[in-house]
Design a protein around this motif. Structure first.
Motif, PDB file in Angstrom:
ATOM      1  N   CYS A   1       0.828  -1.210   0.000  1.00 61.32           N
ATOM      2  CA  CYS A   1       0.000   0.000   0.000  1.00 61.32           C
ATOM      3  C   CYS A   1       0.861   1.258   0.000  1.00 61.32           C
ATOM      4  O   CYS A   1       0.609   2.206  -0.760  1.00 61.32           O
ATOM      5  CB  CYS A   1      -0.931   0.004   1.216  1.00 61.32           C
ATOM      6  SG  CYS A   1      -2.282  -1.195   1.149  1.00 61.32           S
ATOM      7  N   VAL A   2       1.888   1.273   0.847  1.00 64.10           N
ATOM      8  CA  VAL A   2       2.764   2.446   0.931  1.00 64.10           C
ATOM      9  C   VAL A   2       3.495   2.654  -0.390  1.00 64.10           C
ATOM     10  O   VAL A   2       3.613   3.790  -0.882  1.00 64.10           O
ATOM     11  CB  VAL A   2       3.765   2.300   2.097  1.00 64.10           C
ATOM     12  CG1 VAL A   2       4.762   3.461   2.089  1.00 64.10           C
ATOM     13  CG2 VAL A   2       3.024   2.251   3.436  1.00 64.10           C
ATOM     14  N   ALA A   3       3.982   1.558  -0.981  1.00 61.36           N
ATOM     15  CA  ALA A   3       4.668   1.675  -2.273  1.00 61.36           C
ATOM     16  C   ALA A   3       3.727   2.220  -3.345  1.00 61.36           C
ATOM     17  O   ALA A   3       4.126   3.061  -4.164  1.00 61.36           O
ATOM     18  CB  ALA A   3       5.218   0.310  -2.696  1.00 61.36           C
ATOM     19  N   SER A   4       2.477   1.775  -3.325  1.00 57.54           N
ATOM     20  CA  SER A   4       1.498   2.263  -4.301  1.00 57.54           C
ATOM     21  C   SER A   4       1.249   3.757  -4.118  1.00 57.54           C
ATOM     22  O   SER A   4       1.196   4.516  -5.094  1.00 57.54           O
ATOM     23  CB  SER A   4       0.179   1.495  -4.160  1.00 57.54           C
ATOM     24  OG  SER A   4       0.346   0.126  -4.451  1.00 57.54           O
ATOM     25  N   ILE A   5       1.092   4.171  -2.868  1.00 55.42           N
ATOM     26  CA  ILE A   5       0.832   5.581  -2.565  1.00 55.42           C
ATOM     27  C   ILE A   5       1.989   6.459  -3.043  1.00 55.42           C
ATOM     28  O   ILE A   5       1.787   7.525  -3.622  1.00 55.42           O
ATOM     29  CB  ILE A   5       0.612   5.770  -1.052  1.00 55.42           C
ATOM     30  CG1 ILE A   5      -0.696   5.097  -0.617  1.00 55.42           C
ATOM     31  CG2 ILE A   5       0.594   7.255  -0.677  1.00 55.42           C
ATOM     32  CD1 ILE A   5      -0.846   4.955   0.885  1.00 55.42           C
ATOM     33  N   LYS A   6       3.218   5.996  -2.831  1.00 53.89           N
ATOM     34  CA  LYS A   6       4.386   6.835  -3.090  1.00 53.89           C
ATOM     35  C   LYS A   6       4.891   6.741  -4.526  1.00 53.89           C
ATOM     36  O   LYS A   6       5.352   7.746  -5.081  1.00 53.89           O
ATOM     37  CB  LYS A   6       5.521   6.452  -2.121  1.00 53.89           C
ATOM     38  CG  LYS A   6       5.232   6.794  -0.672  1.00 53.89           C
ATOM     39  CD  LYS A   6       6.451   6.553   0.206  1.00 53.89           C
ATOM     40  CE  LYS A   6       7.581   7.511  -0.088  1.00 53.89           C
ATOM     41  NZ  LYS A   6       7.235   8.922   0.197  1.00 53.89           N
TER      42      LYS A   6
ATOM     43  N   TYR B   1      -7.297  -0.297  -0.955  1.00 56.41           N
ATOM     44  CA  TYR B   1      -6.825   0.094   0.371  1.00 56.41           C
ATOM     45  C   TYR B   1      -5.700   1.134   0.335  1.00 56.41           C
ATOM     46  O   TYR B   1      -5.628   1.988   1.234  1.00 56.41           O
ATOM     47  CB  TYR B   1      -6.399  -1.127   1.181  1.00 56.41           C
ATOM     48  CG  TYR B   1      -7.567  -1.889   1.768  1.00 56.41           C
ATOM     49  CD1 TYR B   1      -8.612  -1.223   2.404  1.00 56.41           C
ATOM     50  CD2 TYR B   1      -7.630  -3.270   1.697  1.00 56.41           C
ATOM     51  CE1 TYR B   1      -9.683  -1.910   2.942  1.00 56.41           C
ATOM     52  CE2 TYR B   1      -8.709  -3.975   2.230  1.00 56.41           C
ATOM     53  CZ  TYR B   1      -9.731  -3.287   2.848  1.00 56.41           C
ATOM     54  OH  TYR B   1     -10.788  -3.967   3.377  1.00 56.41           O
ATOM     55  N   PRO B   2      -4.789   1.119  -0.659  1.00 47.70           N
ATOM     56  CA  PRO B   2      -3.799   2.205  -0.697  1.00 47.70           C
ATOM     57  C   PRO B   2      -4.467   3.582  -0.743  1.00 47.70           C
ATOM     58  O   PRO B   2      -4.049   4.502  -0.038  1.00 47.70           O
ATOM     59  CB  PRO B   2      -3.008   1.916  -1.984  1.00 47.70           C
ATOM     60  CG  PRO B   2      -3.115   0.432  -2.160  1.00 47.70           C
ATOM     61  CD  PRO B   2      -4.504   0.092  -1.686  1.00 47.70           C
ATOM     62  N   PHE B   3      -5.503   3.709  -1.567  1.00 47.21           N
ATOM     63  CA  PHE B   3      -6.210   4.989  -1.665  1.00 47.21           C
ATOM     64  C   PHE B   3      -6.908   5.328  -0.347  1.00 47.21           C
ATOM     65  O   PHE B   3      -6.873   6.481   0.109  1.00 47.21           O
ATOM     66  CB  PHE B   3      -7.237   4.924  -2.800  1.00 47.21           C
ATOM     67  CG  PHE B   3      -8.032   6.179  -2.965  1.00 47.21           C
ATOM     68  CD1 PHE B   3      -7.453   7.320  -3.517  1.00 47.21           C
ATOM     69  CD2 PHE B   3      -9.362   6.246  -2.565  1.00 47.21           C
ATOM     70  CE1 PHE B   3      -8.181   8.486  -3.669  1.00 47.21           C
ATOM     71  CE2 PHE B   3     -10.098   7.406  -2.712  1.00 47.21           C
ATOM     72  CZ  PHE B   3      -9.517   8.528  -3.263  1.00 47.21           C
ATOM     73  N   ILE B   4      -7.522   4.330   0.293  1.00 46.09           N
ATOM     74  CA  ILE B   4      -8.207   4.551   1.572  1.00 46.09           C
ATOM     75  C   ILE B   4      -7.216   5.064   2.620  1.00 46.09           C
ATOM     76  O   ILE B   4      -7.489   6.035   3.341  1.00 46.09           O
ATOM     77  CB  ILE B   4      -8.866   3.249   2.071  1.00 46.09           C
ATOM     78  CG1 ILE B   4      -9.898   2.735   1.073  1.00 46.09           C
ATOM     79  CG2 ILE B   4      -9.503   3.465   3.443  1.00 46.09           C
ATOM     80  CD1 ILE B   4     -11.068   3.637   0.858  1.00 46.09           C
ATOM     81  N   LEU B   5      -6.064   4.413   2.721  1.00 43.35           N
ATOM     82  CA  LEU B   5      -5.048   4.856   3.685  1.00 43.35           C
ATOM     83  C   LEU B   5      -4.614   6.293   3.415  1.00 43.35           C
ATOM     84  O   LEU B   5      -4.457   7.094   4.341  1.00 43.35           O
ATOM     85  CB  LEU B   5      -3.832   3.927   3.624  1.00 43.35           C
ATOM     86  CG  LEU B   5      -3.996   2.509   4.163  1.00 43.35           C
ATOM     87  CD1 LEU B   5      -2.707   1.724   3.947  1.00 43.35           C
ATOM     88  CD2 LEU B   5      -4.353   2.519   5.632  1.00 43.35           C
ATOM     89  N   LYS B   6      -4.425   6.597   2.156  1.00 43.81           N
ATOM     90  CA  LYS B   6      -3.949   7.930   1.775  1.00 43.81           C
ATOM     91  C   LYS B   6      -4.944   9.013   2.188  1.00 43.81           C
ATOM     92  O   LYS B   6      -4.563  10.027   2.801  1.00 43.81           O
ATOM     93  CB  LYS B   6      -3.700   7.983   0.267  1.00 43.81           C
ATOM     94  CG  LYS B   6      -3.201   9.328  -0.255  1.00 43.81           C
ATOM     95  CD  LYS B   6      -2.901   9.220  -1.750  1.00 43.81           C
ATOM     96  CE  LYS B   6      -2.340  10.530  -2.313  1.00 43.81           C
ATOM     97  NZ  LYS B   6      -3.374  11.563  -2.466  1.00 43.81           N
TER      98      LYS B   6
END
Length: 609
Positions: free
Chosen positions: A290-295, A382-387
């Motif tokens: 998720c973090v890798a996707s966000i960044k 979930y990456p988008f949700i976390l962001k």
């Protein structure tokens, strides 16, 4: 680089004086099958050369005492040392005295020649997470004090290290002294070159590359382990030997990373596995994804979960100390959000007791969306949700956060009703991470998939059970308002077919109409939610019996129908319709009810232009 076959005695006693487990390496994780295999490889092989695998060490600059880092083999070396100590503690007094010099030479070292034996240091310096238990086991009873009995050890020593020591104590306690002596002699015979030691110098090639290509026994490193090792290795190297920065790295690992992701009591929430098609990922690996996707994910990037460690290595290649610090802090921040909302809900929804007290309200947009994702098994967003949760600083009344959740919810619900594949959801997540959530309704690809209001209405005639249950639950939630006596519900209701799936016996129609009737069974207009599942004799009964139930008699207890099972508006309106004199439930009734639901669905989940 130098590789050489060594005896156990040479590995422990022939230098370096101290073997250090880097603080960022994983804790001791070997389990009973590993402990059993190692002991079986040794005992009974007095006349056969035993091979226990390879050890990789890297010499450091510190020469007082001489020191090397264990790059690979800490699990094996730790287990051998615990087995050694367990044998020593099971020896009788005479044998303990006979092997005391060996124990002191292989498990301990003296920093200074003039130091007393009782002030000797322990040979293997574990990372802090395992250090206290390991050092207490190794030290107790060697220089002073009494040895620990098995029963006391089981109560005193924690974690896998304590379990390993106690396992060997219990197994060896059943052996004769001669058997123990034979095992010890095999282990510490200089002629038995049981291990291959690979030595690296400071200027040798990247030890992680060697580590990854060595075929080693026991538990292999996970993707999360490799990413964590590389991150903190790079973080330490970026300190450029600045002691203040090195201390800061140590504190970040201890007070943030280790405290968040590991537990002394074995598995925790981060070890729980999730499935991505045929690929299994634990929660920590999924968080890192998720973090890798966000960044780093671009809108045209395909899913990189299968090469996640490579992504991290590539993206952090030029990182400075500040870059590493920022990234690791971000991972920890996202982890707290992930744990607080995503893994917590997953655990609750899979616990039959906890789910009974988990309430959802239509006014909790984030929680409602998370329920949808959880129940539909959709993890790619979930990456988008976390962001967006992090950007809103976990303020669930934030208007931007609410809008983002509602748009994404609409997209998911409409596609779910249509029955579209989720195979493009990773690409969709990358798209909205880069360009915003409303892009879901404006891309060319989405125009090719018809999720129009008309198509939504058409698809309500044949619903999958899990989709229908969620749609009806959310409609019911939307009908509750803040002035209602109850404005929050648990997701614990049973989907009910009003005209039953087994309708032939009690809902007969002329043969020419049978095919048509069958088409209406899974129509949304024919479905409702009940607090409890009906008895089979009611479930398949005629409409009157389903509404009123079966009264008690001398031969049986009463069986409740809908009237005894009302807790939701969508079911209550069916009962009220019956009580008003409309005693028949047929295809026309189902169509009329479905159309009313369709109008609510289009309002609740509008097309965003």
């Amino acid at each position: 680089m130098k590789a050489e076959a060594k005896s156990v005695k040479e590995i422990f006693g022939g230098g370096p004086q101290r073997l250090v487990v880097p603080f960022f390496q994983r804790r001791y994780v070997w389990k009973e099958e590993n402990w059993k295999e190692l002991l079986s490889s040794i005992e009974g092989n007095k006349d056969i050369q035993v091979f226990l695998g390879s050890i990789i060490i890297k010499w450091g600059e510190n020469r007082e005492p001489s020191e090397a880092t264990i790059v690979d083999g800490q699990q094996r070396l730790t287990t051998i040392s615990l087995l050694t100590k367990a044998i020593y503690d099971e020896f009788d007094d005479e044998m303990r005295e006979n092997v005391k010099d060996t124990i002191q030479n292989v498990l301990f070292y003296k920093k200074n020649t003039t130091d007393s034996l009782k002030n000797s240091e322990i040979k293997i310096k574990h990372s802090r997470v395992d250090r206290n238990t390991y050092e207490e086991i190794i030290r107790r009873g060697v220089f002073e004090g009494r040895k620990t009995e098995v029963e006391e050890a089981e109560k005193s020593y924690l974690g896998q290290i304590g379990s390993c020591y106690c396992y060997y104590r219990k197994i060896l306690h059943q052996r004769e002294q001669q058997e123990l002596k034979d095992i010890f002699d095999i282990m510490y015979n200089d002629k038995n070159k049981m291990l291959v030691r690979i030595e690296l110098k400071e200027n040798d090639v990247n030890e992680q590359s060697i580590f990854d290509t060595i075929n080693r026994a026991g538990a292999r490193l996970s993707t999360a382990d490799i990413i964590k090792n590389n991150l903190f290795k790079g973080f330490v190297e970026s300190c450029e030997n600045d002691p203040n920065r090195i201390q800061e790295v140590d504190e970040i690992y201890d007070k943030k990373w280790d405290r968040l992701f590991y537990s002394e009591n074995g598995e925790n929430e981060w070890d729980k596995e999730r499935r991505f098609g045929n690929i299994g990922r634990n929660n920590l690996e999924f968080l890192l994804y998720c973090v890798a996707s966000i960044k780093w994910a671009k809108e045209d990037t395909r899913d990189f979960s299968a090469r996640l460690e490579t992504v991290y290595a590539k993206e952090t290649k030029e990182y400075t100390f500040s870059d590493y610090k920022r990234l690791i802090n971000e991972i920890c921040d996202y982890a707290q959000i992930f744990s607080k909302y995503i893994t917590r809900l997953n655990l609750v929804m899979n616990d039959k007791d906890k789910v009974m007290s988990e309430y959802f309200s239509y006014y909790e947009d984030v929680k409602r969306l998370l329920l949808i994702l959880e129940e539909f098994g959709i993890q790619m967003f979930y990456p988008f949700i976390l962001k967006i949760i992090k950007e809103a600083k976990e303020d669930f009344q934030n208007k931007y956060l609410i809008e983002q959740c509602r748009v994404l919810e609409t997209f998911i619900i409409r596609r779910r009703i249509i029955g579209t594949s989720v195979s493009d959801y990773t690409a969709k997540c990358n798209l909205i991470l880069n360009r915003g959530v409303r892009q879901l309704f404006s891309t060319t690809g989405e125009k090719e998939i018809n999720i129009s209001d008309l198509e939504i209405k058409n698809q309500l005639t044949k619903m999958k059970s899990d989709t229908a249950k969620m749609i009806l639950f959310l409609i019911e939630l939307s009908r509750k308002n803040k002035n209602s006596d109850i404005d929050a519900l648990t997701y614990t209701y049973t989907l009910e077919h009003i005209m039953p799936q087994k309708w032939l016996e009690n809902w007969k129609v002329p043969e020419k109409d049978m095919e048509k009737r069958q088409r209406y069974i899974d129509d949304l207009g024919n479905l409702t939610l009940l607090r409890n599942s009906l008895n089979c004799s009611i479930k398949n009964a005629d409409f009157k019996t389903k509404i009123e139930g079966i009264p008690a008699s001398d031969r049986q207890r009463a069986k409740e129908g809908y009237k005894g099972n009302i807790s939701l508006n969508i079911t209550e309106e069916v009962v009220k319709r019956y009580d008003s004199g409309m005693k028949e439930w047929n295809e026309e009734t189902i169509e009329e009810r479905r159309n009313r639901f369709a109008n609510e669905i289009i309002v609740l989940w509008p097309l965003y232009q």
